[in-house]
Design a protein around this motif. Structure first.
Motif, PDB file in Angstrom:
ATOM      1  N   ASN A 127       0.839  -1.283  -0.124  1.00 24.33           N
ATOM      2  CA  ASN A 127       0.010   0.076  -0.046  1.00 24.33           C
ATOM      3  C   ASN A 127       0.711   1.486  -0.031  1.00 24.33           C
ATOM      4  O   ASN A 127       0.189   2.409  -0.244  1.00 24.33           O
ATOM      5  CB  ASN A 127      -0.914   0.000   1.022  1.00 24.33           C
ATOM      6  CG  ASN A 127      -2.299  -0.967   0.976  1.00 24.33           C
ATOM      7  OD1 ASN A 127      -2.327  -1.445  -0.329  1.00 24.33           O
ATOM      8  ND2 ASN A 127      -2.618  -1.340   2.193  1.00 24.33           N
ATOM      9  N   GLU A 167      -4.384   2.864  -5.134  1.00 22.93           N
ATOM     10  CA  GLU A 167      -4.784   1.276  -4.937  1.00 22.93           C
ATOM     11  C   GLU A 167      -4.534   1.022  -3.377  1.00 22.93           C
ATOM     12  O   GLU A 167      -3.508   1.297  -3.158  1.00 22.93           O
ATOM     13  CB  GLU A 167      -4.251   0.401  -5.940  1.00 22.93           C
ATOM     14  CG  GLU A 167      -4.779  -1.205  -5.705  1.00 22.93           C
ATOM     15  CD  GLU A 167      -3.985  -2.003  -6.703  1.00 22.93           C
ATOM     16  OE1 GLU A 167      -4.730  -2.756  -6.903  1.00 22.93           O
ATOM     17  OE2 GLU A 167      -3.062  -1.513  -7.285  1.00 22.93           O
ATOM     18  N   SER A 169     -13.599  -1.587  -7.089  1.00 21.56           N
ATOM     19  CA  SER A 169     -13.128  -2.458  -5.981  1.00 21.56           C
ATOM     20  C   SER A 169     -13.338  -3.687  -6.554  1.00 21.56           C
ATOM     21  O   SER A 169     -13.968  -4.107  -7.339  1.00 21.56           O
ATOM     22  CB  SER A 169     -13.679  -2.077  -4.707  1.00 21.56           C
ATOM     23  OG  SER A 169     -15.156  -2.469  -4.890  1.00 21.56           O
ATOM     24  N   TYR A 211      -8.023 -11.417  -0.835  1.00 19.66           N
ATOM     25  CA  TYR A 211      -7.494 -10.165  -0.751  1.00 19.66           C
ATOM     26  C   TYR A 211      -8.612  -9.160  -1.463  1.00 19.66           C
ATOM     27  O   TYR A 211      -9.501  -9.674  -2.291  1.00 19.66           O
ATOM     28  CB  TYR A 211      -6.237 -10.098  -1.606  1.00 19.66           C
ATOM     29  CG  TYR A 211      -6.702 -10.251  -3.215  1.00 19.66           C
ATOM     30  CD1 TYR A 211      -6.867  -9.220  -4.067  1.00 19.66           C
ATOM     31  CD2 TYR A 211      -6.342 -11.433  -3.785  1.00 19.66           C
ATOM     32  CE1 TYR A 211      -7.061  -9.417  -5.494  1.00 19.66           C
ATOM     33  CE2 TYR A 211      -6.683 -11.765  -4.987  1.00 19.66           C
ATOM     34  CZ  TYR A 211      -6.797 -10.682  -6.043  1.00 19.66           C
ATOM     35  OH  TYR A 211      -7.190 -10.799  -7.337  1.00 19.66           O
ATOM     36  N   HIS A 264      -4.898  -2.313  -0.660  1.00 23.53           N
ATOM     37  CA  HIS A 264      -5.020  -3.528  -0.473  1.00 23.53           C
ATOM     38  C   HIS A 264      -5.283  -4.051   0.796  1.00 23.53           C
ATOM     39  O   HIS A 264      -4.634  -3.267   1.600  1.00 23.53           O
ATOM     40  CB  HIS A 264      -3.883  -4.503  -1.095  1.00 23.53           C
ATOM     41  CG  HIS A 264      -3.491  -4.933  -2.441  1.00 23.53           C
ATOM     42  ND1 HIS A 264      -4.001  -6.037  -3.167  1.00 23.53           N
ATOM     43  CD2 HIS A 264      -3.031  -3.659  -3.340  1.00 23.53           C
ATOM     44  CE1 HIS A 264      -3.744  -5.546  -4.578  1.00 23.53           C
ATOM     45  NE2 HIS A 264      -3.251  -4.281  -4.622  1.00 23.53           N
ATOM     46  N   TYR A 317      -9.089  -5.135  -3.138  1.00 25.05           N
ATOM     47  CA  TYR A 317      -8.438  -3.815  -3.734  1.00 25.05           C
ATOM     48  C   TYR A 317      -9.456  -2.981  -3.991  1.00 25.05           C
ATOM     49  O   TYR A 317     -10.604  -3.150  -4.146  1.00 25.05           O
ATOM     50  CB  TYR A 317      -7.506  -4.300  -4.882  1.00 25.05           C
ATOM     51  CG  TYR A 317      -8.321  -4.529  -5.831  1.00 25.05           C
ATOM     52  CD1 TYR A 317      -9.007  -3.752  -6.893  1.00 25.05           C
ATOM     53  CD2 TYR A 317      -8.758  -5.897  -6.058  1.00 25.05           C
ATOM     54  CE1 TYR A 317      -9.516  -3.941  -7.966  1.00 25.05           C
ATOM     55  CE2 TYR A 317      -9.362  -6.332  -7.471  1.00 25.05           C
ATOM     56  CZ  TYR A 317     -10.016  -5.456  -8.422  1.00 25.05           C
ATOM     57  OH  TYR A 317     -10.627  -5.787  -9.213  1.00 25.05           O
TER      58      TYR A 317
END
Length: 123
Positions: A17, A61, A96, A84, A63, A86
């Motif tokens: 990140n 972005e 997303s 996961y 995560h 995002y």
């Protein structure tokens, strides 16, 4: 100070990140291999290129890892699976998504947990 495999996973997410591959690289084993839906990365240079392309494509972005399950843990290896998530901006629009992840960490001779394999796939 030695960190645990669980701390290594969290540090990896935080490093991802940061959008700075130098931070990510600190968590990676030099022999790391990444499997993606349409690409395999077998060198740190390929992994870096993939991260930087993703950061350029999806702006801001972020995560996250959810439902982490540690499947196998011993003195030198730890394997987890998780969902996961995002989110970020693609062509100016918020997007997303989520998928499945597998991470394998190994403990090096210095007591540091390093990521040696990541496999990401869509649901």
């Amino acid at each position: 100070m030695e960190r645990s495999y669980a701390q290594a996973l969290q540090q990896y997410i935080t490093a991802t990140n940061s959008h700075d591959f130098n931070n990510v690289k600190q968590i990676l084993d030099e022999n790391a291999v990444y499997w993606f839906t349409n690409k395999t990365c077998t060198s740190l240079l390929e992994i870096q290129s993939n991260f930087e392309r993703a950061w350029d494509t999806i702006k801001e972005e972020v995560h996250a890892a959810e439902d982490v399950k540690w499947l196998s843990i011993d003195e030198k290896t730890a394997t987890c699976i998780y969902t996961y998530h995002y989110q970020g901006y693609f062509n100016g629009e918020f997007i997303s998504g989520k998928g499945r992840a597998t991470n394998i960490f190994i403990k090096n001779d210095y007591g540091d947990w390093k990521l040696i394999h990541e496999h990401l796939s869509n649901f």
